[in-house]
Write an enzyme that holds these catalytic residues in place. Structure first.
Site, short mmCIF file in Angstrom:
data_model
loop_
_atom_site.label_atom_id
_atom_site.label_comp_id
_atom_site.label_asym_id
_atom_site.label_seq_id
_atom_site.Cartn_x
_atom_site.Cartn_y
_atom_site.Cartn_z
N VAL A 16 0.82 -1.21 0.00
CA VAL A 16 0.00 0.00 0.00
C VAL A 16 0.85 1.26 0.00
CG1 VAL A 16 -1.89 -1.16 1.21
CG2 VAL A 16 -0.15 0.06 2.55
N THR B 129 6.73 -12.18 -1.71
CA THR B 129 5.52 -12.47 -0.94
C THR B 129 5.58 -13.89 -0.40
OG1 THR B 129 3.10 -12.65 -1.01
CG2 THR B 129 4.28 -13.11 -3.05
N SER B 130 5.06 -14.06 0.79
CA SER B 130 5.06 -15.38 1.42
C SER B 130 4.03 -16.30 0.80
CB SER B 130 4.76 -15.24 2.92
OG SER B 130 3.44 -14.75 3.12
N HIS C 39 -4.69 -3.97 -2.02
CA HIS C 39 -5.01 -3.62 -0.63
C HIS C 39 -5.13 -2.13 -0.40
CE1 HIS C 39 -3.17 -7.79 0.50
NE2 HIS C 39 -4.40 -7.88 0.02
#
Length: 246
Positions: free
Chosen positions: A107, A193-194, A123
């Site tokens: 974001v 990113t996980s 998001h």
């Protein structure tokens, strides 16, 4: 494969792809010095649970307190700069118009500050505001009364950060564009990113199911490794300038 071979293979796939979809996560921002959402342990704010500071219920309960937390986050973002990973994505897309769709869970706006256009922010955007309640005829984001948070002078409607809080739906139009990009790409790059946050992580699985190659760039194991055709265990700031050479 050694890292050099992985990079070379992924770079070849990038060159071959007519449509590339990129999904970025918190790891990309962390390389610019922005802590991940749950790792911001800066003094006073570390004692509060993120879930309490990022929900409509929490905001309505104590809007001034939560507003100050977001102002703190905004100040931290303003102090950092896009890194080499952000820049590589923006520069490649500028040279290859219409070939890349950039989808981010972040974001902070660093992709946009690096020059990326048309970023799909799943998001929301930290540096922007929207209204907490339904707008009245006088609600104007450019004409608010000062306060913590600022409010509409006509009806008292409060501003809130334009981010997606816990329990809220992703913006429908942006999500539809992201699904379209993931389902029609030749190559999906999953970066920093996980793969644990849904529905965003489902985009990589969608790309895999519809026949795209998937490249995961992450120095740590992720939950999307199982659908990857190529794993590059490097940071995005290191790997992306190599993958996206002009």
């Amino acid at each position: 494969m050694e890292h050099k071979e992985q990079i070379a293979q992924a770079r070849e796939w990038v060159a071959q792809a007519s449509r590339v979809c990129v999904l970025t996560g918190a790891g990309v921002s962390a390389e610019s010095g922005i802590p991940t959402f749950r790792d911001d342990e800066s003094g006073y704010w570390s004692q509060f649970k993120p879930e309490e500071m990022a929900s409509e219920a929490g905001y309505r309960r104590d809007p001034a307190h939560v507003w100050r937390w977001y102002q703190h986050r905004r100040e931290r973002v303003a102090q950092v700069q896009p890194n080499a990973g952000h820049m590589a994505l923006a520069q490649w897309a500028a040279v290859h118009p219409q070939r890349m769709t950039l989808v981010t869970q972040n974001v902070d706006g660093l992709h946009q500050r690096a020059g990326s256009q048309g970023v799909l922010c799943l998001h929301g955007e930290l540096m922007k505001n929207r209204w907490l309640n339904r707008r009245c005829a006088e609600c104007d984001l450019e004409r608010t009364s000062a306060g913590e948070p600022p409010f509409c002078p006509a009806c008292g409607n409060l501003l809130r950060p334009a981010v997606v809080w816990f329990g809220e739906m992703l913006p429908a139009g942006i999500w539809a564009e992201a699904e379209e990009a993931a389902s029609h790409c030749d190559l999906m790059l999953v970066v920093g990113t996980s793969g644990a946050v849904y529905p965003a992580a489902g985009l990589a699985q969608l790309a895999h199911r519809t026949g795209a190659r998937v490249v995961v760039v992450n120095p740590h194991a992720s939950e999307l490794d199982a659908v990857a055709d190529c794993l590059i265990p490097q940071s995005s700031a290191s790997a992306l300038p190599q993958l996206l050479q002009l």
